[in-house]
Design a protein around this motif. Structure first.
Motif, PDB file in Angstrom:
ATOM      1  N   LEU A 224       7.172  -9.651  -0.436  1.00  0.00           N
ATOM      2  CA  LEU A 224       8.030  -9.031   0.581  1.00  0.00           C
ATOM      3  C   LEU A 224       9.196  -8.275  -0.023  1.00  0.00           C
ATOM      4  N   THR A 225       9.500  -8.524  -1.289  1.00  0.00           N
ATOM      5  CA  THR A 225      10.646  -7.878  -1.926  1.00  0.00           C
ATOM      6  C   THR A 225      10.555  -6.357  -1.850  1.00  0.00           C
ATOM      7  N   ASP A 226       9.351  -5.835  -1.941  1.00  0.00           N
ATOM      8  CA  ASP A 226       9.159  -4.377  -1.962  1.00  0.00           C
ATOM      9  C   ASP A 226       8.680  -3.832  -0.620  1.00  0.00           C
ATOM     10  N   LEU A 227       8.689  -4.675   0.437  1.00  0.00           N
ATOM     11  CA  LEU A 227       8.240  -4.241   1.755  1.00  0.00           C
ATOM     12  C   LEU A 227       9.395  -4.353   2.735  1.00  0.00           C
ATOM     13  N   ASP A 228       9.719  -3.259   3.380  1.00  0.00           N
ATOM     14  CA  ASP A 228      10.840  -3.225   4.319  1.00  0.00           C
ATOM     15  C   ASP A 228      10.321  -3.582   5.710  1.00  0.00           C
ATOM     16  N   TRP A 229      10.074  -4.878   5.936  1.00  0.00           N
ATOM     17  CA  TRP A 229       9.527  -5.356   7.201  1.00  0.00           C
ATOM     18  C   TRP A 229      10.612  -6.026   8.024  1.00  0.00           C
ATOM     19  N   SER A 230      10.452  -5.976   9.331  1.00  0.00           N
ATOM     20  CA  SER A 230      11.345  -6.701  10.222  1.00  0.00           C
ATOM     21  C   SER A 230      10.977  -8.184  10.227  1.00  0.00           C
ATOM     22  N   GLU A 231      11.842  -8.995  10.815  1.00  0.00           N
ATOM     23  CA  GLU A 231      11.585 -10.439  10.873  1.00  0.00           C
ATOM     24  C   GLU A 231      10.314 -10.739  11.662  1.00  0.00           C
ATOM     25  N   GLN A 232      10.099 -10.031  12.759  1.00  0.00           N
ATOM     26  CA  GLN A 232       8.912 -10.271  13.580  1.00  0.00           C
ATOM     27  C   GLN A 232       7.634  -9.900  12.831  1.00  0.00           C
ATOM     28  N   THR A 233       7.678  -8.799  12.093  1.00  0.00           N
ATOM     29  CA  THR A 233       6.500  -8.397  11.326  1.00  0.00           C
ATOM     30  C   THR A 233       6.201  -9.414  10.226  1.00  0.00           C
ATOM     31  N   LYS A 234       7.222  -9.900   9.565  1.00  0.00           N
ATOM     32  CA  LYS A 234       7.021 -10.925   8.539  1.00  0.00           C
ATOM     33  C   LYS A 234       6.366 -12.166   9.131  1.00  0.00           C
ATOM     34  N   ILE A 235       6.864 -12.603  10.284  1.00  0.00           N
ATOM     35  CA  ILE A 235       6.317 -13.811  10.915  1.00  0.00           C
ATOM     36  C   ILE A 235       4.863 -13.608  11.310  1.00  0.00           C
ATOM     37  N   GLN A 236       4.549 -12.464  11.880  1.00  0.00           N
ATOM     38  CA  GLN A 236       3.181 -12.200  12.317  1.00  0.00           C
ATOM     39  C   GLN A 236       2.212 -12.159  11.139  1.00  0.00           C
ATOM     40  N   GLU A 237       2.586 -11.428  10.070  1.00  0.00           N
ATOM     41  CA  GLU A 237       1.720 -11.329   8.905  1.00  0.00           C
ATOM     42  C   GLU A 237       1.589 -12.692   8.206  1.00  0.00           C
ATOM     43  N   TYR A 238       2.663 -13.453   8.201  1.00  0.00           N
ATOM     44  CA  TYR A 238       2.637 -14.791   7.599  1.00  0.00           C
ATOM     45  C   TYR A 238       1.724 -15.729   8.378  1.00  0.00           C
ATOM     46  N   TYR A 239       1.835 -15.697   9.703  1.00  0.00           N
ATOM     47  CA  TYR A 239       1.028 -16.567  10.560  1.00  0.00           C
ATOM     48  C   TYR A 239      -0.463 -16.278  10.393  1.00  0.00           C
ATOM     49  N   ASP A 240      -0.815 -14.994  10.320  1.00  0.00           N
ATOM     50  CA  ASP A 240      -2.234 -14.621  10.228  1.00  0.00           C
ATOM     51  C   ASP A 240      -2.896 -15.154   8.964  1.00  0.00           C
ATOM     52  N   ARG A 241      -2.145 -15.527   7.965  1.00  0.00           N
ATOM     53  CA  ARG A 241      -2.706 -15.942   6.682  1.00  0.00           C
ATOM     54  C   ARG A 241      -2.611 -17.447   6.436  1.00  0.00           C
ATOM     55  N   LEU A 242      -2.170 -18.190   7.449  1.00  0.00           N
ATOM     56  CA  LEU A 242      -2.087 -19.641   7.322  1.00  0.00           C
ATOM     57  C   LEU A 242      -3.460 -20.296   7.517  1.00  0.00           C
ATOM     58  N   LYS A 243      -3.571 -21.539   7.072  1.00  0.00           N
ATOM     59  CA  LYS A 243      -4.796 -22.307   7.309  1.00  0.00           C
ATOM     60  C   LYS A 243      -4.956 -22.567   8.816  1.00  0.00           C
ATOM     61  N   PRO A 244      -6.196 -22.680   9.295  1.00  0.00           N
ATOM     62  CA  PRO A 244      -6.406 -22.901  10.739  1.00  0.00           C
ATOM     63  C   PRO A 244      -5.746 -24.175  11.259  1.00  0.00           C
ATOM     64  N   ASN A 245      -5.788 -25.271  10.470  1.00  0.00           N
ATOM     65  CA  ASN A 245      -5.193 -26.516  10.974  1.00  0.00           C
ATOM     66  C   ASN A 245      -3.671 -26.409  11.069  1.00  0.00           C
ATOM     67  N   VAL A 246      -3.049 -25.629  10.164  1.00  0.00           N
ATOM     68  CA  VAL A 246      -1.606 -25.419  10.258  1.00  0.00           C
ATOM     69  C   VAL A 246      -1.283 -24.575  11.491  1.00  0.00           C
ATOM     70  N   LYS A 247      -2.072 -23.555  11.758  1.00  0.00           N
ATOM     71  CA  LYS A 247      -1.866 -22.724  12.947  1.00  0.00           C
ATOM     72  C   LYS A 247      -1.971 -23.561  14.223  1.00  0.00           C
ATOM     73  N   LEU A 248      -3.025 -24.403  14.293  1.00  0.00           N
ATOM     74  CA  LEU A 248      -3.244 -25.200  15.492  1.00  0.00           C
ATOM     75  C   LEU A 248      -2.104 -26.188  15.720  1.00  0.00           C
ATOM     76  N   THR A 249      -1.674 -26.864  14.664  1.00  0.00           N
ATOM     77  CA  THR A 249      -0.576 -27.824  14.800  1.00  0.00           C
ATOM     78  C   THR A 249       0.720 -27.118  15.189  1.00  0.00           C
ATOM     79  N   LEU A 250       0.966 -25.959  14.596  1.00  0.00           N
ATOM     80  CA  LEU A 250       2.171 -25.204  14.920  1.00  0.00           C
ATOM     81  C   LEU A 250       2.171 -24.774  16.378  1.00  0.00           C
TER      82      LEU A 250
END
Length: 364
Positions: A224-250
């Motif tokens: 992320l150091t070289d990507l000028d993303w907003s907080e919402q974009t960071k959260i969305q991209e981060y969520y999409d790459r989590l394990k399925p069980n972490v997503k479900l529990t969250l």
């Protein structure tokens, strides 16, 4: 005299200096008062008044006062000289104190890891320069000039493009050898990725959580150091790459969009991943037998009773339970010496009369 004794001596001299200064100020005050009294007496003498016996003694008293004033003046000159000496001593004391505060351990510079060798890869530019700048700072006493810093950096340039580039700098731009900051800027311009945004974007799109969430989060934040993303974009991209069980529990515990703070979001995901991991360690693995349905022992098949023994020296057994194969020479010799059956190896009878052999023939 060691450094601590020199420091104590300088502090003692400083205390004596303060005492001398106080004495000088007191002498100045007394001289001022006496001079003021002398001026007043001179003014009174200018008026015509009858002389008295006491006034006849004024010249001698005036001489004494002038003598005292000259003594005070001489004391001031001496004190001024002492002040100059004390000032130089104070400078020496300050230098000693500076040496004390900056004195390093007897081992020299603090221990540190040597910088990694730079092989010319664009993604290694920042880690390499971080190592070098850290090492240069820790060795700032031995690497005092810019040229020494540049030479130190060049020691960790691998053969190939990095080494060739350094030789080219020495030949065509030697002035950079005496300007470390400009040398580093030129190094970046040569080896850093010209489109670092696109490179980081490609890497982050390939990134997936396959291990601990903390490790995945560190890798994600580094890109992320070289990507000028907003907080919402960071959260969305981060969520999409989590394990399925972490997503479900969250989603069940907090909801997918429970915050707009990316740092808080990653913290909760790491906690969930750690809890799931600890839960998997505390849960005993299920065996394959535990999954079978309960069976009634009365439904198990029962084995047929063994037939009665044919003779006293024959042990009855099921033919199917006897495992026979080609006898070794040692086994044949043993049965022959002990007079055992060559077929079943138990009764003292011949193989042709073996009851086990007859029972097998009958079943056939």
């Amino acid at each position: 005299m060691d450094l601590d004794q020199q420091l104590a001596h300088q502090q003692q001299q400083l205390a004596e200096y303060h005492l001398q200064q106080q004495a000088y100020e007191q002498a100045q005050q007394q001289a001022f008062e006496q001079q003021q009294a002398h001026d007043n007496s001179q003014h009174s003498q200018s008026q015509p008044t009858p002389e008295t016996p006491q006034q006849q003694q004024l010249p001698s008293e005036l001489d004494e006062r002038l003598t005292l004033w000259r003594a005070v003046a001489n004391l001031g000159v001496a004190f001024q000289s002492a002040s100059t000496d004390s000032l130089s001593q104070n400078h020496a004391l300050a230098a000693i104190l500076e040496r004390l505060t900056e004195r390093q351990p007897s081992g020299g510079a603090p221990k540190h890891r040597d910088p990694r060798q730079f092989n010319g890869r664009a993604d290694q530019v920042d880690p390499f320069l971080q190592d070098v700048t850290t090492a240069v700072f820790l060795q700032r006493r031995s690497l005092a000039t810019d040229r020494e810093k540049v030479i130190y950096l060049s020691l960790y340039l691998a053969d190939g493009a990095p080494s060739v580039w350094y030789q080219n700098i020495k030949t065509n731009k030697p002035h950079l050898l005496d300007d470390f900051d400009q040398f580093v800027a030129t190094f970046r311009a040569r080896f850093e990725d010209s489109d670092i945004y696109a490179s980081s974007l490609r890497k982050i799109r390939k990134l997936k959580q396959t291990g601990p969430c903390a490790t995945f989060t560190n890798q994600f934040i580094e890109l992320l150091t070289d990507l000028d993303w907003s907080e919402q974009t960071k959260i969305q991209e981060y969520y999409d790459r989590l394990k399925p069980n972490v997503k479900l529990t969250l989603a069940n515990r907090k909801g997918r969009h429970f915050t707009r703070d990316f740092e808080e979001y990653t913290k909760i995901c790491i906690e969930i991943d750690n809890e799931l991991h600890n839960l998997s360690l505390d849960t005993p693995p299920t065996s394959s037998t535990s999954k079978r349905p309960f069976a009634n022992p009365s439904t198990f098949p029962t084995a047929a009773p063994n037939p009665p023994p044919a003779s006293n020296d024959v042990v009855p057994m099921e033919i199917d339970a006897i495992r026979r194969g080609p006898l070794s020479a040692e086994e044949k010799e043993r049965r022959r010496k002990e007079g055992l059956c060559m077929y079943c190896g138990q009764g003292k009878h011949f193989a042709r009369d073996c009851p086990n052999k007859k029972a097998k023939a009958g079943k056939a």
